[in-house]
Motif scaffolding. Structure first.
Motif, PDB file in Angstrom:
ATOM      1  N   GLY A  47       0.752  -1.236   0.000  1.00 53.80           N
ATOM      2  CA  GLY A  47       0.000   0.000   0.000  1.00 53.80           C
ATOM      3  C   GLY A  47       0.783   1.287   0.000  1.00 53.80           C
ATOM      4  O   GLY A  47       0.200   2.354   0.154  1.00 53.80           O
ATOM      5  N   TRP A  48       2.101   1.239  -0.159  1.00 60.03           N
ATOM      6  CA  TRP A  48       2.852   2.489  -0.275  1.00 60.03           C
ATOM      7  C   TRP A  48       2.371   3.233  -1.515  1.00 60.03           C
ATOM      8  O   TRP A  48       2.092   2.618  -2.545  1.00 60.03           O
ATOM      9  CB  TRP A  48       4.339   2.185  -0.389  1.00 60.03           C
ATOM     10  CG  TRP A  48       5.218   3.393  -0.209  1.00 60.03           C
ATOM     11  CD1 TRP A  48       5.524   4.307  -1.159  1.00 60.03           C
ATOM     12  CD2 TRP A  48       5.880   3.808   0.976  1.00 60.03           C
ATOM     13  NE1 TRP A  48       6.350   5.277  -0.641  1.00 60.03           N
ATOM     14  CE2 TRP A  48       6.589   5.002   0.670  1.00 60.03           C
ATOM     15  CE3 TRP A  48       5.956   3.290   2.267  1.00 60.03           C
ATOM     16  CZ2 TRP A  48       7.352   5.666   1.606  1.00 60.03           C
ATOM     17  CZ3 TRP A  48       6.723   3.953   3.202  1.00 60.03           C
ATOM     18  CH2 TRP A  48       7.412   5.132   2.873  1.00 60.03           C
ATOM     19  N   PRO A  49       2.244   4.569  -1.456  1.00 58.76           N
ATOM     20  CA  PRO A  49       1.741   5.309  -2.617  1.00 58.76           C
ATOM     21  C   PRO A  49       2.520   4.998  -3.896  1.00 58.76           C
ATOM     22  O   PRO A  49       3.750   5.098  -3.932  1.00 58.76           O
ATOM     23  CB  PRO A  49       1.930   6.776  -2.206  1.00 58.76           C
ATOM     24  CG  PRO A  49       1.881   6.755  -0.715  1.00 58.76           C
ATOM     25  CD  PRO A  49       2.528   5.455  -0.310  1.00 58.76           C
ATOM     26  N   ASP A  50       1.789   4.575  -4.906  1.00 58.49           N
ATOM     27  CA  ASP A  50       2.356   4.327  -6.235  1.00 58.49           C
ATOM     28  C   ASP A  50       3.447   3.259  -6.243  1.00 58.49           C
ATOM     29  O   ASP A  50       4.319   3.260  -7.117  1.00 58.49           O
ATOM     30  CB  ASP A  50       2.910   5.634  -6.837  1.00 58.49           C
ATOM     31  CG  ASP A  50       1.829   6.679  -7.022  1.00 58.49           C
ATOM     32  OD1 ASP A  50       0.710   6.305  -7.400  1.00 58.49           O
ATOM     33  OD2 ASP A  50       2.107   7.872  -6.790  1.00 58.49           O
ATOM     34  N   ASP A  51       3.405   2.324  -5.300  1.00 60.73           N
ATOM     35  CA  ASP A  51       4.383   1.237  -5.292  1.00 60.73           C
ATOM     36  C   ASP A  51       4.206   0.402  -6.550  1.00 60.73           C
ATOM     37  O   ASP A  51       3.137  -0.146  -6.797  1.00 60.73           O
ATOM     38  CB  ASP A  51       4.163   0.369  -4.048  1.00 60.73           C
ATOM     39  CG  ASP A  51       5.269  -0.650  -3.839  1.00 60.73           C
ATOM     40  OD1 ASP A  51       6.035  -0.913  -4.784  1.00 60.73           O
ATOM     41  OD2 ASP A  51       5.361  -1.189  -2.718  1.00 60.73           O
ATOM     42  N   PRO A  52       5.245   0.302  -7.391  1.00 59.07           N
ATOM     43  CA  PRO A  52       5.083  -0.459  -8.633  1.00 59.07           C
ATOM     44  C   PRO A  52       5.177  -1.961  -8.446  1.00 59.07           C
ATOM     45  O   PRO A  52       4.798  -2.721  -9.341  1.00 59.07           O
ATOM     46  CB  PRO A  52       6.251   0.040  -9.492  1.00 59.07           C
ATOM     47  CG  PRO A  52       7.309   0.381  -8.495  1.00 59.07           C
ATOM     48  CD  PRO A  52       6.570   0.925  -7.291  1.00 59.07           C
ATOM     49  N   ALA A  53       5.698  -2.411  -7.295  1.00 56.20           N
ATOM     50  CA  ALA A  53       5.980  -3.830  -7.101  1.00 56.20           C
ATOM     51  C   ALA A  53       4.793  -4.575  -6.511  1.00 56.20           C
ATOM     52  O   ALA A  53       3.891  -3.995  -5.909  1.00 56.20           O
ATOM     53  CB  ALA A  53       7.202  -3.996  -6.199  1.00 56.20           C
ATOM     54  N   ALA A  54       4.823  -5.877  -6.673  1.00 52.48           N
ATOM     55  CA  ALA A  54       3.837  -6.784  -6.108  1.00 52.48           C
ATOM     56  C   ALA A  54       4.584  -7.915  -5.410  1.00 52.48           C
ATOM     57  O   ALA A  54       5.796  -8.073  -5.599  1.00 52.48           O
ATOM     58  CB  ALA A  54       2.940  -7.329  -7.215  1.00 52.48           C
ATOM     59  N   PRO A  55       3.899  -8.710  -4.589  1.00 52.60           N
ATOM     60  CA  PRO A  55       4.600  -9.792  -3.895  1.00 52.60           C
ATOM     61  C   PRO A  55       5.321 -10.766  -4.809  1.00 52.60           C
ATOM     62  O   PRO A  55       6.298 -11.394  -4.398  1.00 52.60           O
ATOM     63  CB  PRO A  55       3.469 -10.481  -3.120  1.00 52.60           C
ATOM     64  CG  PRO A  55       2.476  -9.401  -2.870  1.00 52.60           C
ATOM     65  CD  PRO A  55       2.508  -8.553  -4.116  1.00 52.60           C
ATOM     66  N   ASP A  56       4.868 -10.892  -6.067  1.00 53.98           N
ATOM     67  CA  ASP A  56       5.517 -11.834  -6.984  1.00 53.98           C
ATOM     68  C   ASP A  56       6.509 -11.176  -7.932  1.00 53.98           C
ATOM     69  O   ASP A  56       7.000 -11.811  -8.874  1.00 53.98           O
ATOM     70  CB  ASP A  56       4.471 -12.595  -7.789  1.00 53.98           C
ATOM     71  CG  ASP A  56       3.595 -11.696  -8.651  1.00 53.98           C
ATOM     72  OD1 ASP A  56       3.670 -10.457  -8.475  1.00 53.98           O
ATOM     73  OD2 ASP A  56       2.834 -12.223  -9.486  1.00 53.98           O
ATOM     74  N   THR A  57       6.844  -9.904  -7.701  1.00 48.57           N
ATOM     75  CA  THR A  57       7.856  -9.240  -8.527  1.00 48.57           C
ATOM     76  C   THR A  57       9.203  -9.935  -8.356  1.00 48.57           C
ATOM     77  O   THR A  57       9.650 -10.128  -7.220  1.00 48.57           O
ATOM     78  CB  THR A  57       7.977  -7.760  -8.138  1.00 48.57           C
ATOM     79  OG1 THR A  57       6.733  -7.104  -8.376  1.00 48.57           O
ATOM     80  CG2 THR A  57       9.059  -7.076  -8.963  1.00 48.57           C
ATOM     81  N   PRO A  58       9.871 -10.333  -9.439  1.00 47.81           N
ATOM     82  CA  PRO A  58      11.164 -11.023  -9.291  1.00 47.81           C
ATOM     83  C   PRO A  58      12.236 -10.101  -8.713  1.00 47.81           C
ATOM     84  O   PRO A  58      12.270  -8.909  -9.010  1.00 47.81           O
ATOM     85  CB  PRO A  58      11.507 -11.453 -10.716  1.00 47.81           C
ATOM     86  CG  PRO A  58      10.709 -10.569 -11.602  1.00 47.81           C
ATOM     87  CD  PRO A  58       9.454 -10.226 -10.857  1.00 47.81           C
ATOM     88  N   VAL A  59      13.098 -10.679  -7.887  1.00 46.21           N
ATOM     89  CA  VAL A  59      14.104  -9.926  -7.143  1.00 46.21           C
ATOM     90  C   VAL A  59      15.500 -10.288  -7.626  1.00 46.21           C
ATOM     91  O   VAL A  59      15.862 -11.471  -7.696  1.00 46.21           O
ATOM     92  CB  VAL A  59      13.984 -10.202  -5.626  1.00 46.21           C
ATOM     93  CG1 VAL A  59      15.063  -9.437  -4.861  1.00 46.21           C
ATOM     94  CG2 VAL A  59      12.590  -9.826  -5.120  1.00 46.21           C
ATOM     95  N   ALA A  60      16.297  -9.275  -7.947  1.00 49.12           N
ATOM     96  CA  ALA A  60      17.696  -9.497  -8.336  1.00 49.12           C
ATOM     97  C   ALA A  60      18.562  -9.636  -7.092  1.00 49.12           C
ATOM     98  O   ALA A  60      18.467  -8.828  -6.169  1.00 49.12           O
ATOM     99  CB  ALA A  60      18.190  -8.337  -9.187  1.00 49.12           C
ATOM    100  N   HIS A  61      19.430 -10.661  -7.078  1.00 53.88           N
ATOM    101  CA  HIS A  61      20.319 -10.889  -5.938  1.00 53.88           C
ATOM    102  C   HIS A  61      21.791 -10.741  -6.291  1.00 53.88           C
ATOM    103  O   HIS A  61      22.643 -10.820  -5.407  1.00 53.88           O
ATOM    104  CB  HIS A  61      20.061 -12.289  -5.351  1.00 53.88           C
ATOM    105  CG  HIS A  61      18.725 -12.418  -4.694  1.00 53.88           C
ATOM    106  ND1 HIS A  61      18.468 -11.945  -3.421  1.00 53.88           N
ATOM    107  CD2 HIS A  61      17.558 -12.944  -5.140  1.00 53.88           C
ATOM    108  CE1 HIS A  61      17.209 -12.183  -3.095  1.00 53.88           C
ATOM    109  NE2 HIS A  61      16.627 -12.797  -4.123  1.00 53.88           N
ATOM    110  N   ASP A  62      22.110 -10.523  -7.557  1.00 50.44           N
ATOM    111  CA  ASP A  62      23.493 -10.294  -7.956  1.00 50.44           C
ATOM    112  C   ASP A  62      23.489  -9.571  -9.299  1.00 50.44           C
ATOM    113  O   ASP A  62      22.433  -9.301  -9.888  1.00 50.44           O
ATOM    114  CB  ASP A  62      24.297 -11.597  -8.023  1.00 50.44           C
ATOM    115  CG  ASP A  62      23.682 -12.644  -8.940  1.00 50.44           C
ATOM    116  OD1 ASP A  62      23.028 -12.266  -9.943  1.00 50.44           O
ATOM    117  OD2 ASP A  62      23.860 -13.854  -8.680  1.00 50.44           O
TER     118      ASP A  62
END
Length: 272
Positions: free
Chosen positions: A15-30
């Motif tokens: 719920g952060w204003p205009d947060d583009p991400a979702a719980p399934d957004t892929p995450v870069a680790h390197d």
């Protein structure tokens, strides 16, 4: 202090204003993940979402989240974003503004680059005076600010300790900027580089995007101007601008007139 204020940072999809991400957004680790996820993003929106959850640089992740928990006293009652700060503004810009990195208690707190810090106070006041922003202040991600024909991004998307990212962190983060510039290249006609770090960082990005980069690379300076031929008969002009940091504005190295003159020139080059 409320439970929300006690949270170290707001997780994707909460719920952060205009947060583009979702719980399934892929995450870069390197670095390899950053390159792959930037290249494969199917849209600008998805690119911003992936930028906003990156965890590729251990030092930057630790610092941004430490700041988000400890906070500055004057912001102690506020939740901090505490994540990478994605680009924002017009999705089809004529002008691209590239900075160094989010401020620890500015963009790292508000979730929007140059928002909530003194550099932003100078920057957005100037953009408003010359007609590139609808209001002169930028205090939060939901304050109604709108950029006109203009987009902003940072060379490094996380707040770095002492405002000094390492060369390795810059290089790891580069694919996010490269893909964002590539996505908006059809409309962009002027890139304003705030400071020497941004000036140096954009050259390999533009080279990768197919622009004819001169050798040797032109030196940075306030008002430095270089026109580059690009793919498909396009062109872009780089403008150098001293960063509106407190050190520069307090000492008079940067003045309101200097910023206004430079952004007026950017408007002319971009035909806005």
């Amino acid at each position: 202090m409320s439970d929300a204020a006690n949270a170290p940072y707001v997780l994707p999809g909460t719920g952060w204003p205009d947060d583009p991400a979702a719980p399934d957004t892929p995450v870069a680790h390197d670095a390899a993940d950053v390159a792959g996820l930037a290249a494969s993003a199917p849209s600008l929106h998805e690119l911003l979402a992936r930028q906003s959850v990156c965890r590729a640089c251990d030092r930057l992740v630790a610092w941004r989240e430490k700041v988000a928990v400890e906070r500055r006293r004057m912001f102690a009652a506020e939740p901090y974003w505490g994540r990478p700060v994605p680009g924002w503004g017009d999705p089809e810009p004529r002008i691209m503004v590239v900075g160094l990195a989010p401020a620890a208690h500015g963009g790292n707190r508000t979730g929007r680059i140059f928002t909530g810090d003194r550099s932003g106070d100078w920057l957005f006041a100037s953009l408003h005076r010359v007609g590139l922003a609808n209001q002169p202040t930028s205090v939060s991600a939901d304050d109604g600010l709108r950029l006109i024909g203009t987009r902003m991004a940072a060379t490094v998307r996380c707040a770095p300790p002492d405002n000094k990212p390492t060369p390795a962190e810059r290089d790891t983060c580069r694919p996010w900027l490269a893909r964002e510039i590539d996505d908006v290249a059809p409309t962009v006609r002027c890139i304003v580089c705030l400071g020497g770090f941004a000036w140096q960082a954009v050259w390999p990005v533009l080279d990768q995007a197919g622009y004819e980069v001169p050798r040797p690379r032109p030196k940075f300076g306030h008002g430095a101007e270089v026109r580059l031929a690009g793919p498909d008969d396009t062109s872009v002009t780089l403008l150098g601008c001293y960063h509106p940091s407190q050190q520069n504005t307090f000492t008079g190295r940067v003045t309101e007139d200097m910023l206004d003159t430079l952004f007026t020139r950017a408007k002319t080059l971009a035909a806005l």
